[in-house]
Design a protein around this motif. Sequence first.
Motif, mmCIF file in Angstrom:
data_model
loop_
_atom_site.group_PDB
_atom_site.id
_atom_site.type_symbol
_atom_site.label_atom_id
_atom_site.label_comp_id
_atom_site.label_asym_id
_atom_site.label_seq_id
_atom_site.Cartn_x
_atom_site.Cartn_y
_atom_site.Cartn_z
ATOM 1 N N ALA A 44 0.831 -1.201 0.000
ATOM 2 C CA ALA A 44 0.000 0.000 0.000
ATOM 3 C C ALA A 44 0.867 1.252 0.000
ATOM 4 O O ALA A 44 0.547 2.234 -0.676
ATOM 5 C CB ALA A 44 -0.922 -0.004 1.209
ATOM 6 N N LYS A 45 1.961 1.208 0.744
ATOM 7 C CA LYS A 45 2.863 2.360 0.774
ATOM 8 C C LYS A 45 3.478 2.590 -0.601
ATOM 9 O O LYS A 45 3.653 3.725 -1.031
ATOM 10 C CB LYS A 45 3.956 2.122 1.808
ATOM 11 C CG LYS A 45 4.936 3.253 1.941
ATOM 12 C CD LYS A 45 5.981 2.918 2.975
ATOM 13 C CE LYS A 45 7.019 4.019 3.043
ATOM 14 N NZ LYS A 45 8.115 3.659 3.953
ATOM 15 N N GLU A 46 3.780 1.501 -1.274
ATOM 16 C CA GLU A 46 4.373 1.608 -2.611
ATOM 17 C C GLU A 46 3.400 2.231 -3.603
ATOM 18 O O GLU A 46 3.800 2.987 -4.484
ATOM 19 C CB GLU A 46 4.801 0.227 -3.091
ATOM 20 C CG GLU A 46 5.580 0.253 -4.389
ATOM 21 C CD GLU A 46 6.019 -1.138 -4.766
ATOM 22 O OE1 GLU A 46 5.128 -1.938 -5.127
ATOM 23 O OE2 GLU A 46 7.219 -1.411 -4.717
ATOM 24 N N SER A 47 2.116 1.930 -3.453
ATOM 25 C CA SER A 47 1.128 2.486 -4.388
ATOM 26 C C SER A 47 0.442 3.713 -3.787
ATOM 27 O O SER A 47 -0.697 4.023 -4.128
ATOM 28 C CB SER A 47 0.099 1.426 -4.757
ATOM 29 O OG SER A 47 -0.634 1.051 -3.605
ATOM 30 N N ASP A 48 1.115 4.400 -2.888
ATOM 31 C CA ASP A 48 0.636 5.631 -2.257
ATOM 32 C C ASP A 48 -0.684 5.450 -1.521
ATOM 33 O O ASP A 48 -1.550 6.320 -1.539
ATOM 34 C CB ASP A 48 0.516 6.762 -3.285
ATOM 35 C CG ASP A 48 1.874 7.149 -3.853
ATOM 36 O OD1 ASP A 48 2.871 7.026 -3.116
ATOM 37 O OD2 ASP A 48 1.927 7.554 -5.022
#
Length: 120
Positions: free
Chosen positions: A104-108
């Motif tokens: 989720a952090k990677e896809s903002d």
Amino acid sequence: METKEYIENRINTKIREYEELSSKYHKVHIGLMISCFCCLFASIVLHVLYLILPVVWFILASVVLIVASLFLFFFDVLNDYSSKSSEYKQKALMLSYEMNLYLAKESDFESLGYRCEKWM
């Protein structure tokens, strides 16, 4: 280290390791419980056979089976295989949750709601 590399190298390998350990301890626990109940069932069968054909060896064998059953039961209880299994399963689930947070952090955090909703 990139997020995908971290997930592949660390998190996924640990998840697989914990799931394998959970499965192993669960199988050991189930195997011990099945053998314990089989010993008790065989002891009951020997008692019934003793009523039909009174041979002293049936009683002695049933006593040995009862002692073996108690040994297996206490061996399982003392080693606590069922809680070890659930503990490793919980660790695997928590690492899956951590992996979803990294993704989720990677896809903002666009799809974080869906991923977290699965765990709530």
